[in-house]
Design an enzyme around this catalytic site. Sequence first.
Site, short mmCIF file in Angstrom:
data_model
loop_
_atom_site.label_atom_id
_atom_site.label_comp_id
_atom_site.label_asym_id
_atom_site.label_seq_id
_atom_site.Cartn_x
_atom_site.Cartn_y
_atom_site.Cartn_z
N GLU A 150 7.50 0.77 16.22
CA GLU A 150 8.56 1.32 15.40
C GLU A 150 8.61 2.82 15.67
O GLU A 150 7.80 3.35 16.41
CB GLU A 150 8.27 1.05 13.92
CG GLU A 150 8.20 -0.43 13.60
CD GLU A 150 8.01 -0.72 12.12
OE1 GLU A 150 7.26 0.00 11.46
OE2 GLU A 150 8.63 -1.68 11.64
N ASN A 199 0.81 -1.24 0.00
CA ASN A 199 0.00 0.00 0.00
C ASN A 199 0.84 1.28 0.00
O ASN A 199 0.51 2.23 -0.70
CB ASN A 199 -1.01 -0.02 1.16
CG ASN A 199 -0.33 -0.09 2.51
OD1 ASN A 199 0.73 -0.70 2.65
ND2 ASN A 199 -0.93 0.52 3.49
P1 NAD Z 1 0.06 -9.20 3.17
O1 NAD Z 1 0.11 -9.65 4.58
O2 NAD Z 1 -0.74 -9.94 2.20
O3 NAD Z 1 1.53 -9.16 2.56
C1 NAD Z 1 2.56 -8.41 3.15
C2 NAD Z 1 3.89 -9.01 2.76
O4 NAD Z 1 4.01 -10.31 3.33
C3 NAD Z 1 4.11 -9.20 1.26
O5 NAD Z 1 5.45 -8.91 0.95
C4 NAD Z 1 3.81 -10.68 1.07
O6 NAD Z 1 4.44 -11.25 -0.04
C5 NAD Z 1 4.36 -11.25 2.36
N1 NAD Z 1 3.80 -12.54 2.77
C6 NAD Z 1 2.54 -12.99 2.58
N2 NAD Z 1 2.40 -14.21 3.15
C7 NAD Z 1 3.59 -14.53 3.73
C8 NAD Z 1 4.06 -15.64 4.45
N3 NAD Z 1 3.28 -16.69 4.72
N4 NAD Z 1 5.34 -15.64 4.87
C9 NAD Z 1 6.15 -14.57 4.62
N5 NAD Z 1 5.75 -13.50 3.93
C10 NAD Z 1 4.48 -13.46 3.48
O7 NAD Z 1 -0.37 -7.67 3.25
P2 NAD Z 1 -0.72 -6.71 2.03
O8 NAD Z 1 -2.00 -7.19 1.44
O9 NAD Z 1 0.48 -6.56 1.18
O10 NAD Z 1 -0.97 -5.32 2.78
C11 NAD Z 1 -2.18 -4.94 3.32
C12 NAD Z 1 -2.24 -5.25 4.80
O11 NAD Z 1 -1.14 -4.65 5.46
C13 NAD Z 1 -3.46 -4.70 5.50
O12 NAD Z 1 -3.92 -5.65 6.42
C14 NAD Z 1 -2.93 -3.49 6.25
O13 NAD Z 1 -3.67 -3.09 7.35
C15 NAD Z 1 -1.58 -3.95 6.63
N6 NAD Z 1 -0.70 -2.81 6.89
C16 NAD Z 1 -0.38 -2.51 8.19
C17 NAD Z 1 0.43 -1.41 8.48
C18 NAD Z 1 0.80 -1.02 9.88
O14 NAD Z 1 1.69 -0.21 10.05
N7 NAD Z 1 0.15 -1.56 10.89
C19 NAD Z 1 0.92 -0.63 7.43
C20 NAD Z 1 0.57 -0.97 6.11
C21 NAD Z 1 -0.25 -2.07 5.87
C1 6OH Z 2 0.08 2.02 6.94
O1 6OH Z 2 -0.47 1.75 5.89
C2 6OH Z 2 0.81 3.22 7.18
C3 6OH Z 2 1.90 3.20 7.92
C4 6OH Z 2 2.65 4.37 8.14
C5 6OH Z 2 3.85 4.35 8.76
O2 6OH Z 2 4.44 3.24 9.16
C6 6OH Z 2 4.57 5.56 9.00
O3 6OH Z 2 5.68 5.45 9.54
O4 6OH Z 2 4.08 6.65 8.70
#
Ligand code: NAD
Ligand code: 6OH
Length: 496
Positions: free
Chosen positions: A477, A166
């Site tokens: 973080e 994202n």
């Molecule tokens: P995702 O969990 O599908 O994938 C994230 C990463 O993990 C990718 O690089 C993917 O290839 C890898 N991955 C997937 N399965 C794996 C496994 N079994 N082992 C190791 N690696 C694996 O997430 P996404 O769809 O790319 O992103 C969206 C999600 O991320 C949403 O749930 C969002 O809320 C979350 N997110 C959280 C934050 C935060 O700071 N809390 C920030 C951005 C996004």
């Molecule tokens: C999630 O999608 C956004 C995360 C943002 C940060 O980790 C940041 O440092 O601003």
Amino acid sequence: MRPPPRIVPYPFAGARLPCLVGGEFVSAGRQFDNISPVDGRLISTVTEADAALTDRAVGAARSALRGPWGRLSTPERCALLRKVAERIEARFDEFVSAEIADTGKTLQQASALDIPRGAANFRAYADLALARASECFEMGTPDGRGALNYSVHKPVGVVAVIAPWNLPFLLLTWKVAPALACGNTVVAKPSEETPSSAALLAEVMQEVGLPPGVFNLLHGFGPGSAGEALTRHPDVDAIAFTGESATGAAIMRSAADSVKALSFELGGKNAALVFADADFDAALAGTLRSVFSNCGQVCLCSERVYVERPIFERFVAALAAGARALRIGAPYDGADLGPLISRSHRDKVLGYYRLARSEQGEILCGGGVPRFGDERDGGAFIEPTIVRGLAEDARCVKEEIFGPICHVAPFDSEEQAVHLANDTRYGLAAALWTSNLQRAHRVARQMEVGIAWVNDWFLRDLRTPFGGVKLSGIGREGGAHSLAFFSEPMNICVKL
Ligand code: NAD
Ligand code: 6OH
């Protein structure tokens, strides 16, 4: 102020993106397609790292710890990080173009947020690592001569960085920068959806002369691919991961056998609370931003908007009018909203749009797919959507959707607002809108989240703790918190 970005062609047009292992670009083996979410066209192909290449990358990272990198002083390492920031800025337009090609996000967002934050992350952690102090405790001893305890910070070792799609560059560099600042070596895996800005970062790492193996880049998927191979690898010491909560759980299982240190930033189902005493226009503009930024694909986005009853109808009408006025379009169209990341993610979000109807929700605006009559119909565009009338236990109110949708509901008291906001298994962020400072502080303190904003959203100071509670993550973080995760403190006790 930076001049407006020049629009440059996608730097990897028709190319095959390599991995970077031990200072060498590798493009042998399997490949996968990189598809534009704007029109569904193939924009590049990507080398998929298998278990063998992952093993080579981890081995290179291990050797690099014992090489010249391991002997650099903190100021020398930080000088290299500053050069990384300078090179990102020198190639700014290419980074913007790469990020846009993979994600379809707007030119405005990529050039004002994603890429500048990448450079800022390297500068911020260079500054923070340089300014870090050690602890020192003088102690008494029976002979009266005493002893001196002082701590030194050592790198953890080989760190795996796994990032989502994202905010690809922002989130990858948010971990790579502190990991390197603390002297670790890194094996980074961006999302399979967004390989391009990471591929440019690999070039930059070579340009600044980072020793081979200090920064390695693997492309690929999660299960059965580079992600799983990396998180299972016995010689990886720590994993910094941002992504879905379910993926975090899978990574925890993979990492368990070798007892790795974990930092997890996971999903959210964030609430916005709008009190009747809020500055109406600021709350409205802020809520539109917190719901629809990046087409709703920010972990911090508000998917539940609770509004105090006296202003509920007026606020909801204005929010729906604001959502209807958002222009949907391609990155360079001057639109407010780009596409979702992919057709498959759009299918998931559309599934929730349908579910909202079947759960007896009233769709106030949106709810479908826009039609353009041109190549954008091959993309992953979707309408911004507002729903009301769902029960609090409806799946659309409970589950993270990660698209441009929110549910709006009224509340009648501060206590009820707090209860509604906290009634979720997630705990990442909250946005509070009120002009009463006492209330702001009182309510913010009660939010079961890691980050609360009062009268703003996504306003970031990189020194502050960032992360979530409950299903939203493990650890923090930001600032000293990242430095702590990426370092092993060691106490040295000197008897005087
Ligand atoms: P995702 O969990 O599908 O994938 C994230 C990463 O993990 C990718 O690089 C993917 O290839 C890898 N991955 C997937 N399965 C794996 C496994 N079994 N082992 C190791 N690696 C694996 O997430 P996404 O769809 O790319 O992103 C969206 C999600 O991320 C949403 O749930 C969002 O809320 C979350 N997110 C959280 C934050 C935060 O700071 N809390 C920030 C951005 C996004
Ligand atoms: C999630 O999608 C956004 C995360 C943002 C940060 O980790 C940041 O440092 O601003």
